[in-house]
Enzyme design. Structure first.
Site, PDB file in Angstrom:
ATOM      1  N   GLU A 438     -10.208  33.593  52.607  1.00  0.00           N
ATOM      2  CA  GLU A 438     -10.344  33.167  51.228  1.00  0.00           C
ATOM      3  C   GLU A 438      -9.061  32.468  50.773  1.00  0.00           C
ATOM      4  O   GLU A 438      -7.968  32.997  50.966  1.00  0.00           O
ATOM      5  CB  GLU A 438     -10.596  34.399  50.358  1.00  0.00           C
ATOM      6  CG  GLU A 438     -10.756  34.089  48.907  1.00  0.00           C
ATOM      7  CD  GLU A 438     -10.361  35.276  48.042  1.00  0.00           C
ATOM      8  OE1 GLU A 438      -9.886  36.293  48.572  1.00  0.00           O
ATOM      9  OE2 GLU A 438     -10.523  35.150  46.823  1.00  0.00           O
ATOM     10  N   ASP A 511      -8.093  39.518  50.880  1.00  0.00           N
ATOM     11  CA  ASP A 511      -7.056  40.398  50.342  1.00  0.00           C
ATOM     12  C   ASP A 511      -7.584  41.824  50.206  1.00  0.00           C
ATOM     13  O   ASP A 511      -8.778  42.032  49.970  1.00  0.00           O
ATOM     14  CB  ASP A 511      -6.617  39.903  48.957  1.00  0.00           C
ATOM     15  CG  ASP A 511      -5.820  38.614  49.069  1.00  0.00           C
ATOM     16  OD1 ASP A 511      -5.299  38.342  50.171  1.00  0.00           O
ATOM     17  OD2 ASP A 511      -5.739  37.882  48.059  1.00  0.00           O
ATOM     18  N   ASP A 513      -7.789  43.855  47.941  1.00  0.00           N
ATOM     19  CA  ASP A 513      -7.934  44.244  46.533  1.00  0.00           C
ATOM     20  C   ASP A 513      -9.381  44.028  46.106  1.00  0.00           C
ATOM     21  O   ASP A 513     -10.239  43.709  46.924  1.00  0.00           O
ATOM     22  CB  ASP A 513      -6.970  43.445  45.646  1.00  0.00           C
ATOM     23  CG  ASP A 513      -7.217  41.938  45.769  1.00  0.00           C
ATOM     24  OD1 ASP A 513      -8.263  41.551  46.334  1.00  0.00           O
ATOM     25  OD2 ASP A 513      -6.363  41.160  45.311  1.00  0.00           O
ATOM     26  N   ASP A 515     -10.827  41.723  44.331  1.00  0.00           N
ATOM     27  CA  ASP A 515     -11.354  40.372  44.548  1.00  0.00           C
ATOM     28  C   ASP A 515     -11.691  40.152  46.018  1.00  0.00           C
ATOM     29  O   ASP A 515     -12.693  39.527  46.354  1.00  0.00           O
ATOM     30  CB  ASP A 515     -10.334  39.313  44.105  1.00  0.00           C
ATOM     31  CG  ASP A 515     -10.204  39.280  42.590  1.00  0.00           C
ATOM     32  OD1 ASP A 515     -11.104  39.838  41.933  1.00  0.00           O
ATOM     33  OD2 ASP A 515      -9.208  38.718  42.089  1.00  0.00           O
TER      34      ASP A 515
END
Ligand code: 0R9
Length: 647
Positions: A438, A511, A513, A515
């Protein structure tokens, strides 16, 4: 074996009972020689099957109306205990065998109803035959029958009686308790039970047998005892509610109808939601029929007919309009079909497909006689369902056109790889990997850090399409998904061809996290809905970037993948360390990314597996819902850490 114990073993018994005992031993030997013939496999599936066989007997006793609580325990040492509060297996002598009935049930192959003295006949009617198989495949098994005021006990080892049936106490209860330890010399892969696997089955059995209470406990670790009780007064209606959790229903009530004929009964519960997927599970005699069969086909055909008739009768479709196709009438449908019948015929050994033709007629009648009046009495619900089906039909036609457009363009596009793909040199999918990353900055690091011989990088950007919330016509030709489709090279949907896959491993790198979890989820959902074999055949992985860098000076550097690991390294390095928390892949330089996340020698990845595509189908809606917790649970339950040996 000790000398005392040896005295109890068959020699004597064999002389006394002659032929029948020989028959018993031959039967057990056959099971031990070819366990796969009796339980499918000696892997984890076969291991768990042992528990199902025993629990099925208790469920049959519940179906007969004599038992309302079943307790299943995983005990230390992966011993299983199953208790029911039924009548207890009969303990009297079986004249033909010259052994107590309970001993016959546990040692004679295919014993069960046949030896029950004629009293044993239930709607399920199929079971009661597996106890001897479980016994034969157990290191040891003990049975305790509470009946006629007494507790009767007998112990077996590798299927053979090592004690006589003995009264060991008094009781005012009735019931059967079976405790066994699977034989590790047969289950060579593993003898460890998975709580989640048993949980799923016990919950399912509780849904299928309304009002039956099933308690499952895991007592293996005294610091982490789990126990759950499943009991659903609403039966399969509640099963539908459970399977459609996370979806928005189009009508408040689950439609629940049933019809009996002779000794058979058919029962259906259904509800439509605004989602685009269909989730139908069918069961025959409480067994999941993964490949459907006459009951499921009867349901689908009748539903299509009934909804078409309604639409034309009430003017929702006009003369000259095309009829709704079967798939149109099932968009957004969650349904459970459960039939119980004597003499069920299954078309495969695995009992995955029901073959009895009379059941097709019964289910068809059920829909006609019960669903038609329901729709006529509830016009608001009927309209909501039909609007959904009519919408699905127009979307299907639009998707068809989009697909044709894509196909005709394909000649031009097929060799042109996406702009954002940094391909690798090798072409052999046995060796190549595609990292889907991403964002451009992380993509840049990955391109510089990779081994370009076998690692390709595809950078994605912008908002990914949520395929759960889009119909097929939006997916074909979508500018965010198209690069993924073209890079993988196998097409999608009905045209998907796994043999064209260009990379053996498809690794989602996002990532660590929320998102990142979101984008991973969107991609997994897309693969699940449109490229299912890619997941089924184990090609999809999730990269695991570290969360922390723990360093003491420049030489002593460790990467930690959890808080606990971070603390461990702090201690190992003797404190006084610098700790960097990585918020995103973008914070790592190319060397760090290679060292921690991409180097096959050290990286750890999660392999996405779908043990049960049907269950995952239900869960994927939860996954795409707004809550984070169910999503986290799904990833935890459906993804397994791949060892470095696998990857
Ligand atoms: C813990 C696991 N439970 C069982 O395996 C189990 C088998 C079983 C059973 C009967 C009742 N409870 C049971 N639990 C039963 C009792 C009677 C008639 N049929 C069944 C009766 O009291 O008359 N049995 C399953 C098979 C047999 N019993 C039989 F073949 F021995 F009859």
């Amino acid at each position: 074996m000790s000398i005392e114990e040896e005295k109890l073993v068959p020699d004597v018994v064999e002389e006394e009972y002659g032929d029948s005992q020989i028959q018993v031993l031959e039967g057990l030997e056959a099971v031990r020689k070819r366990p796969g013939m009796y339980i499918g496999s000696t892997g984890p599936r076969g291991l768990h099957h042992l528990v199902y066989e025993i629990v099925d007997n208790s469920v049959d006793e519940a179906l007969a109306g004599f038992c309302d609580h079943i307790e299943v325990e995983i005990l230390p040492g992966d011993v299983i205990g199953v208790r029911d509060n039924g009548r207890g297996i009969p303990v009297g002598m079986n004249e033909k065998m010259g052994l107590p009935t309970v001993t016959v049930v546990l040692t004679v192959l295919h014993a069960g109803g046949k030896f029950g003295g004629g009293g044993y006949k239930v709607a399920g009617g199929l079971h009661g035959v597996g106890s001897s198989v479980v016994n034969a495949l157990s290191d040891w098994l003990e049975v305790e029958v509470s009946r006629d005021g007494e507790i009767h006990h007998q112990r077996f080892e590798k299927g053979k009686a090592v004690t006589e049936l003995t009264v060991i106490g008094k009781t005012d209860q009735t019931g059967t308790y079976v405790k066994f330890k699977p034989d590790a010399s047969i289950f060579t892969d593993t003898t460890e039970f998975e709580y989640e696997t048993l949980e799923k089955r016990m919950r399912e059995q509780a849904f299928l047998n309304a009002g039956l209470r099933i308690t499952l406990s895991d007592l293996r670790d005294e610091d982490d005892i789990k126990t759950e009780t499943f009991c659903y007064e609403g039966g399969i209606s509640e099963f539908v509610t459970y399977n459609s959790r996370g979806k928005n229903p189009l009508h408040d009530d689950v439609i629940h109808i049933s019809l009996a004929s002779g000794s058979s009964i058919a029962e259906v519960a259904l509800q439509y939601s605004d989602s685009y997927s269909e989730n139908i599970l069918s069961f025959a005699n409480n067994m999941l029929t993964v490949d459907g069969g006459t009951h499921e086909q009867g349901f689908k055909d009748a539903l299509q007919r009934v909804l078409n008739d309604y639409a034309f009768k009430f003017g929702l479709l006009k003369e000259g309009n095309a009829k709704l196709k079967g798939e149109d009438t099932r968009e957004g449908l969650t349904a459970i079909i459960s039939v119980k019948l004597e003499d069920a015929q299954f078309e495969s050994q695995t009992k995955a497909k029901l073959g009895n033709t009379a059941i097709r007629t019964l289910v068809s009648r059920l829909i006609k006689e019960k669903l038609v009046p329901y729709l006529e009495e509830n016009p608001v619900v009927a309209k909501a369902i039909l609007n959904k089906a009519i919408g699905a039909a127009s979307a299907r036609e639009a998707a068809q056109k989009a697909r044709e457009r894509e196909r005709s363009k394909k000649g031009l596009l097929s060799t042109r790889m996406p702009e954002k793909l940094a391909d690798c040199i090798l072409k052999d999918p046995e060796r190549t990997e595609l990292y889907i990353v991403e964002g451009d900055s992380a993509g840049g690091s990955a391109i510089s850090g990779r081994d370009s011989n076998f690692q390709a990088i595809l950078s994605l950007w912008g908002k990914m399409l949520n395929v759960e919330k889009a119909r097929a016509d939006k997916v074909y030709g979508n500018d965010k998904l198209n690069p993924v489709i073209v890079a993988l090279g196998c097409g999608l949907g009905d045209d998907f061809d796994l043999s064209k896959l260009r990379y053996g491993k498809v690794i989602i790198m996002a990532d660590a996290d929320v998102d990142g979890a979101h984008i991973s989820t969107l991609l997994m959902t897309f693969f699940f809905r449109y490229m299912k074999p890619l997941i089924e055949e184990g090609h999809v992985y999730i990269a695991q970037p570290p969360l922390f860098k723990v360093a003491k000076g420049e030489k002593n550097v460790r990467y930690a993948y959890s808080d606990a690991e971070r603390d461990k390294y702090i201690e190992e390095l003797g404190g006084n360390v610098s700790i960097q928390r990585y918020k995103g892949l973008g914070e790592m330089d190319p060397e760090q990314l290679w060292e921690t996340t991409m180097d096959p020698a050290v990286r750890s990845m999660i392999k996405v597996t779908i043990e049960d595509a049907q269950a995952a189908d239900a869960t994927i809606s939860v996954l795409m819902g707004d809550q984070v917790e169910p999503r986290r649970l799904f990833i935890e339950q459906n993804a397994k850490y791949a060892t470095n040996l696998d990857i």
